[in-house]
Design a protein around this motif. Structure first.
Motif, PDB file in Angstrom:
ATOM      1  N   ILE A 199     -11.845 -27.250   0.660  1.00 41.19           N
ATOM      2  CA  ILE A 199     -11.815 -26.376   1.843  1.00 41.19           C
ATOM      3  C   ILE A 199     -10.605 -26.684   2.719  1.00 41.19           C
ATOM      4  O   ILE A 199      -9.873 -25.777   3.151  1.00 41.19           O
ATOM      5  CB  ILE A 199     -13.121 -26.526   2.655  1.00 41.19           C
ATOM      6  N   LEU A 290     -15.922 -26.933  10.885  1.00 41.79           N
ATOM      7  CA  LEU A 290     -15.773 -25.580  10.342  1.00 41.79           C
ATOM      8  C   LEU A 290     -16.012 -24.539  11.429  1.00 41.79           C
ATOM      9  O   LEU A 290     -15.273 -23.542  11.523  1.00 41.79           O
ATOM     10  CB  LEU A 290     -16.726 -25.360   9.177  1.00 41.79           C
ATOM     11  N   TYR A 301     -12.033 -18.542   5.164  1.00 40.64           N
ATOM     12  CA  TYR A 301     -13.441 -18.852   4.891  1.00 40.64           C
ATOM     13  C   TYR A 301     -14.122 -17.708   4.157  1.00 40.64           C
ATOM     14  O   TYR A 301     -14.953 -17.930   3.264  1.00 40.64           O
ATOM     15  CB  TYR A 301     -14.181 -19.156   6.194  1.00 40.64           C
ATOM     16  N   ALA A 318     -17.097 -15.587   8.004  1.00 38.14           N
ATOM     17  CA  ALA A 318     -16.826 -17.004   8.235  1.00 38.14           C
ATOM     18  C   ALA A 318     -18.074 -17.715   8.731  1.00 38.14           C
ATOM     19  O   ALA A 318     -18.372 -18.849   8.316  1.00 38.14           O
ATOM     20  CB  ALA A 318     -15.686 -17.160   9.226  1.00 38.14           C
TER      21      ALA A 318
END
Length: 382
Positions: A199, A290, A301, A318
């Motif tokens: 990520i 996040l 995302y 997201a």
């Protein structure tokens, strides 16, 4: 397209039972005297037995240093280097989790020359030379077998990194069978660590973020996200274990070239001060970082969501992605709060101050992060 550089281990060997080939590989490509760096737990569990048998059959002399501990301090690195020098090692094998491989990288570098550990922290500082180096991961998490990074605990609590293409292993040998008996908690924490690598590599603002790293990050997330629950709850599932180990390696390749950011920056103080394993430290702050970043990289995302979580559909928002990550951490049994691992609320300002020292990482975050932001993230995670 902006220019970029992509470095990784020159040779990757992957397959069930491939550890039996290590003697043949070492004899051909490493040399006759090898320092093997690992930890006591792996020795007691018998995990290095096949490797030692294979090396002995190939006529390779091996000296085993098993003093590596989690978040290895400088003293452990120095002891391993002195042991390798005394043995007159001509090559190094790092065998184990990220800590053992990280120490193995530094042994290969420092045992070969006159550099001192204290002089090589930072990016591109190490000069070499180094000994030939083979890495054998026994967890699906750090991806250290293909990265140019070694993390060392300095002083009481702070961590520093040695970052140099010099310490990328020459050979990464990945045998999924070595991960079959990993406990569920370790499988969960290391698996989330690998997902964080993917990520953060995908969303990194590093000038070297590149199409190769992005493609690897997506494939890594697909392998990891779709197999981590099976690997945690059905540890003998060879297919799931193989997917996790491969996904971890691909994520390692991605973040080795497109560096990680605020999740790691905020996780390091948690591990450094309170002894929380690195993967779990990442998991504890992950959903909150996040959420903090979502406004700055919503499209990224959305792109990642269907790879990690096929049930989300072609394009989840997201916010849905962040919720899915938090839900996954819960389903695989990771504690959700800092307080659950014994961190007192009064420690949060200190953690925030330490996190801000991780400038090497914070510069890659998709949204600038201040001291107040770090405190707020820790409060949300507490």
């Amino acid at each position: 397209m902006p220019p970029f550089t992509f470095n990784t281990a020159p040779s990757l060997i992957f397959g069930s039972g491939s550890i039996a080939r290590i003697g043949e590989i070492a004899a051909q490509r490493l040399g006759p005297r090898i320092a093997l760096v690992t930890d006591t737990g792996l020795v007691k569990a018998g995990l290095i037995v096949k490797a030692l048998e294979s090396l002995e059959e190939a006529g390779v002399a091996v000296d085993v240093f098993d003093g590596v501990v989690a978040d290895p301090p400088e003293a452990v690195v120095r002891a391993a280097v002195e042991r390798a020098r005394a043995f007159e090692a001509r090559a190094v094998i790092g065998f184990g989790g990220g800590s053992s491989i990280d120490v193995g990288k530094l042994v290969a570098l420092l045992a070969a020359g006159d550099e001192d550990l204290s002089d090589i922290y930072g990016v591109g500082v190490a000069k070499g030379p180094r000994l030939p180096l083979l890495a054998v991961p026994t967890t699906a998490g750090t991806g250290s077998e293909v990265t140019p990074i070694s993390i060392v605990t300095t002083g009481a609590h702070e961590k520093k990194g040695v970052v140099s293409p010099l310490i990328i292993p020459d050979i990464a040998l990945l045998d999924p069978d070595l991960t079959l008996n990993l406990p569920p908690a370790v499988t969960a924490a290391t698996g989330i660590d690998a997902m964080v690598h993917a990520i953060e590599a995908y969303t990194s603002t590093s000038a070297n973020n590149n199409p190769v790293s992005k493609a690897l990050a997506k494939e890594a997330l697909q392998l990891l996200g779709r197999n981590i629950e099976r690997a945690v709850h059905h540890g003998q599932d060879q297919e799931a274990r193989a997917a996790m180990l491969l996904g971890s390696m691909l994520a390692g390749q991605a973040f080795a070239n497109s560096p990680v950011a605020a999740v790691h920056a905020l996780a390091y103080p948690v591990g450094g001060h309170f002894g929380v394993p690195h993967g779990l430290s990442n998991a504890l702050v992950l959903p909150h970082v996040l959420s903090f970043n979502a406004g700055a990289c919503a499209r990224a995302y959305e792109d990642l969501a269907p790879f990690a979580f096929p049930d989300i559909g072609e394009r989840g928002s997201a916010d849905v992605f962040v919720e899915a990550v938090a839900g996954l951490c819960a389903r695989i049994g990771l504690p959700p709060r800092l307080r659950d691992v014994g961190i007192p609320q009064e420690a949060l300002p200190m953690l925030a101050e330490d996190a801000m020292k991780q400038t090497r990482l914070l510069v890659n975050n998709p949204r600038p992060l201040s001291l107040d932001d770090a405190r707020a993230i820790y409060e949300a995670a507490w």
